[in-house]
Scaffold this motif. Structure first.
Motif, mmCIF file in Angstrom:
data_model
loop_
_atom_site.group_PDB
_atom_site.id
_atom_site.type_symbol
_atom_site.label_atom_id
_atom_site.label_comp_id
_atom_site.label_asym_id
_atom_site.label_seq_id
_atom_site.Cartn_x
_atom_site.Cartn_y
_atom_site.Cartn_z
ATOM 1 N N TYR A 1 0.924 -1.320 -0.096
ATOM 2 C CA TYR A 1 0.104 -0.059 -0.073
ATOM 3 C C TYR A 1 0.925 1.015 0.101
ATOM 4 N N ALA B 1 -0.476 4.764 4.839
ATOM 5 C CA ALA B 1 -1.228 4.161 6.164
ATOM 6 C C ALA B 1 -1.477 5.300 7.033
ATOM 7 N N ILE C 1 -5.169 0.414 11.863
ATOM 8 C CA ILE C 1 -4.369 1.172 10.893
ATOM 9 C C ILE C 1 -5.392 0.899 9.471
ATOM 10 N N LEU D 1 -5.102 1.051 5.533
ATOM 11 C CA LEU D 1 -4.125 0.992 4.459
ATOM 12 C C LEU D 1 -4.729 1.640 3.267
ATOM 13 N N LEU E 1 3.877 -2.949 9.126
ATOM 14 C CA LEU E 1 4.122 -1.772 8.356
ATOM 15 C C LEU E 1 5.295 -2.103 7.272
ATOM 16 N N LEU F 1 3.809 -1.641 3.497
ATOM 17 C CA LEU F 1 3.774 -0.121 3.063
ATOM 18 C C LEU F 1 4.854 -0.350 1.985
#
Length: 167
Positions: free
Chosen positions: A75, A78, A120, A122, A147, A151
């Motif tokens: 992603y 976040a 969280i 995303l 993460l 990410l």
């Protein structure tokens, strides 16, 4: 008159129909007690060791195959949403938010939302929320690992830019 056995039969039929037509959503899995984002199918296989075979079918609908973990969707951004008034209940999340670890993630935003348990969100490159994960039971290392896995890293984005501008 609808009997208990009729209700059970309908529940089984609907469950089987649902599992054939689509996999469970993040919300469906959460209502069953599974965290879809972190559940590996190899964990579902271990349920029988604890006499929990009845959970195995739903577990399999929420899990990721172990070999696909490396190919998890990345992603662009976040947002970690949390309420500071709930920090005493979530000391690990407080330690993450107040520590130096968020600085390692330039595409992570900390957002304080009154009364909210820590989650969280995303987001894709267009800023659309694609997945939401509850993290109230996570420790600081789990948040950091998640993460890191989910990410896009800045150097990954830079490499893509460089590849398109090669001479």
């Amino acid at each position: 008159m609808i009997t208990f056995s009729t209700i059970c039969l309908l529940t089984i039929l609907l469950t089987n129909f649902y599992s054939v037509t689509a996999e469970f959503s993040t919300e469906d899995c959460a209502s069953l007690g599974f965290i879809k984002a972190n559940l590996l199918c190899s964990s579902c296989d271990k349920l029988k060791d604890f006499n929990l075979e009845q959970l195995q079918e739903h577990c399999k609908e929420c899990c990721h195959h172990d070999d696909s973990v490396a190919k998890e969707k990345k992603y662009a951004r976040a947002i970690l949403e949390v309420c500071t008034c709930k920090f005493p209940a979530y000391p690990q999340i407080q330690a993450f938010v107040k520590g130096d670890k968020p600085a390692k993630f330039p595409n992570l935003q900390i957002k304080y939302v009154r009364g909210l348990d820590p989650i969280i969100k995303l987001l894709d490159k267009d800023g659309i929320v694609r997945d939401t994960v509850a993290i109230e039971k996570w420790n600081t290392d789990s948040v950091e690992e998640f993460l890191n896995a989910r990410l896009v890293k800045e150097e990954d984005e830079d490499k893509g830019y460089l590849k398109t501008n090669l001479i």
